[in-house]
Design a protein around this motif. Structure first.
Motif: not given
Lengths: 115, 115
Positions: A33, A35, A37, A39, A45, A89, A91, A95, A102-103, A105-107
């Motif tokens: 999956y 996503f 997000y 921020q 988030m 921001m 992100f 998953m 658990m995810l 994340f990119g920077g």
């Protein structure tokens, strides 16, 4: 291990215009999956949109839509009719299927919407 | 509805001092729980996750530890803080499920400054 890359550290867009944020990922999994997000300055988030890898149809949520290219391992976010409240921001996150939710994340990409 | 709380919201601690950050979830049972750290201007790094009381998995070796004394309580601790522990700490929860997509929901975060 999976990696998520957001190649645009910062972007800006004029209010009411459209902007696209890029995300690429690397995985050997076939089921997963993705996503996006958000921020905002409050640092809370907020889930913007999600995509199941087995679905060919791109997900949409109001002004937010994605361009999911599974073969290219690309997952970009398009924001239409940008609003000042979209300043945040963003992100991209990955998953694995059936792996404890658990995810990875990119920077992140910092988006500024200008009036 | 479900809510997630974190405290304190901000914390300034000297190097070498202990740390205890708390996260609690309301309105759900048996959640998966997660601790993330976000360095300034960076993405989120998963530190710990838990699928049940007393069950903790560490993703990154460091001087931090986590505990889950109750079903909906997750604690992040350190015996002696380092300067490098400064950052924004986020707790998250997700529905515990074997299959399917269960996004994570984040708390408001704790800003930790180690001086």
């Amino acid at each position: 291990a999976q990696t998520v890359t957001q190649s645009q550290p910062e972007m800006s867009v004029q209010e009411a215009e459209t902007v696209t944020l890029s995300c690429t990922y690397d995985t050997s999994e076939s089921n997963y999956y993705l996503f996006w997000y958000k921020q905002p300055p409050s640092r809370q988030m907020i889930l913007v949109i999600r995509q199941e890898a087995y679905k060919q149809q791109n997900a949409t949520e109001n002004r937010f839509s994605v361009n999911f290219q599974k073969a290219a391992k690309s997952f970009s976010l398009k924001i239409s009719d940008s609003q000042l409240g979209d300043t945040a921001m963003y992100f991209c996150a990955f998953m694995r299927y059936n792996a404890g939710n658990m995810l990875t994340f990119g920077g992140g990409t910092r988006l500024m919407v200008k009036p | 509805s479900q809510t997630i709380h974190q405290w304190p919201a901000t914390l300034v601690q000297p190097v070498g001092s202990p740390l205890s950050l708390e996260c609690t979830v309301e309105g759900t049972s048996n959640p998966n729980l997660y601790w993330y750290r976000q360095a300034a201007g960076r993405g989120l790094q998963l530190l710990f996750y838990s699928v049940g009381i007393g069950q903790i998995s560490s993703e990154v070796p460091q001087n931090l530890s986590a505990s889950r004394p109750q079903d909906r309580q997750f604690i992040l601790s350190s015996k002696k803080l380092l300067l490098s522990d400064s950052g924004f700490y986020l707790c998250a929860w997700s529905v515990r499920g074997g299959r399917g997509i269960y996004e994570q929901y984040f708390g408001p975060g704790t800003r930790l400054t180690v001086t």
